[in-house]
Design a protein around this motif. Sequence first.
Motif, PDB file in Angstrom:
ATOM      1  N   ASN A  46      16.391 107.173  -3.924  1.00  0.00           N
ATOM      2  CA  ASN A  46      16.148 105.737  -3.948  1.00  0.00           C
ATOM      3  C   ASN A  46      14.723 105.466  -3.476  1.00  0.00           C
ATOM      4  OD1 ASN A  46      16.262 102.986  -3.894  1.00  0.00           O
ATOM      5  ND2 ASN A  46      18.039 102.832  -2.534  1.00  0.00           N
ATOM      6  N   GLY A  47      13.779 105.665  -4.391  1.00  0.00           N
ATOM      7  CA  GLY A  47      12.377 105.486  -4.046  1.00  0.00           C
ATOM      8  C   GLY A  47      11.761 106.750  -3.462  1.00  0.00           C
ATOM      9  N   VAL A  48      10.453 106.722  -3.312  1.00  0.00           N
ATOM     10  CA  VAL A  48       9.700 107.847  -2.752  1.00  0.00           C
ATOM     11  C   VAL A  48       8.752 107.304  -1.687  1.00  0.00           C
ATOM     12  CG1 VAL A  48       8.096 109.728  -3.207  1.00  0.00           C
ATOM     13  CG2 VAL A  48       9.823 109.134  -4.915  1.00  0.00           C
ATOM     14  N   SER A  49       8.800 107.865  -0.490  1.00  0.00           N
ATOM     15  CA  SER A  49       7.923 107.405   0.594  1.00  0.00           C
ATOM     16  C   SER A  49       7.892 108.444   1.700  1.00  0.00           C
ATOM     17  CB  SER A  49       8.416 106.063   1.144  1.00  0.00           C
ATOM     18  OG  SER A  49       9.592 106.244   1.913  1.00  0.00           O
ATOM     19  N   LEU A  50       7.066 108.158   2.709  1.00  0.00           N
ATOM     20  CA  LEU A  50       7.009 108.984   3.921  1.00  0.00           C
ATOM     21  C   LEU A  50       7.730 108.291   5.074  1.00  0.00           C
ATOM     22  CD1 LEU A  50       3.254 110.086   3.771  1.00  0.00           C
ATOM     23  CD2 LEU A  50       5.256 111.427   3.100  1.00  0.00           C
ATOM     24  N   HIS A  51       8.614 107.367   4.749  1.00  0.00           N
ATOM     25  CA  HIS A  51       9.277 106.551   5.764  1.00  0.00           C
ATOM     26  C   HIS A  51      10.009 107.400   6.793  1.00  0.00           C
ATOM     27  CE1 HIS A  51      11.734 103.380   7.563  1.00  0.00           C
ATOM     28  NE2 HIS A  51      12.779 104.168   7.355  1.00  0.00           N
TER      29      HIS A  51
END
Length: 279
Positions: A46-51
């Motif tokens: 569900n999305g791509v990030s460095l969260h």
Amino acid sequence: MEPRPRSFYILAAFFGLFLLFLYGPTLTIGILSFQGPQGGLTFPMNGVSLHWFRDLFEQQAVGDIWGSFRRSLALGLMVMVTTVVVSVMGGLAFRKRFSGSSVVFYLIITSLVIPSILISLGVGLIFSQSGLPVHWATSGFGAQLTWTLPFGLLIMFAVFNRFDKSYEEAARDLGATNWQTLRHVVIPIIAPSLIGVALFGFTLSYDEFARTLLTAGSYNTLPLEIFGMTTNVTSPVLYALGTLTTLFSLVLIGVFLAIAFLSARRKAKAGSDKGKGLV
């Protein structure tokens, strides 16, 4: 070029499946650690990030990630140094036959075939029944040495089995003492093997779970902390932690390999310069 036999493709496919089985879980964890803020523990992403990597450096509701990391790092360094020193001493001792050497050898190797959880239980009981504190730096340290020392000793046995004693004899003929011979002749020659023993000792300690389970006391090492988090943490932050610890291990291996490469290169350069000086 002659066509390859069918067996080549069968073995190549089998090898490919083996690599997928070996590295697939690690790659999957690495991919899932880059989920978006609303991501879960499974595909589809569900999305791509460095969260989740940023979240890892914030205060967690459960667990002590960085405290357990520091403990694992300190314990790994303690085990590494002890393994290298004792392995070299053991390798030197076994170069000559002595009374009871076979018994000592098999006692050393026995710890490899005893189930790790039994080693952990036994060491923990000895410490608790003796009134000694069960702590990662004492009982945990001793339990892990039962795992790393046999590997280090086996490597040193192989190294010294093919070591040319004429180097030591030449040093003594030139007036070197036993300590000078060890320091200036033996240690530089076996240095690449010592780096290998050090790498074995640290990595085996850093990710050891079973032998630390009942000997770490109240403070977890990183493997124990990760195991505890699997029952409480239900977000990709756990995958981010796994990815970072894997990268740390790979960086560490790279550092040891670089040290070994530079050592071999320096030795080759020294031999080349010495040869030019003789011409």
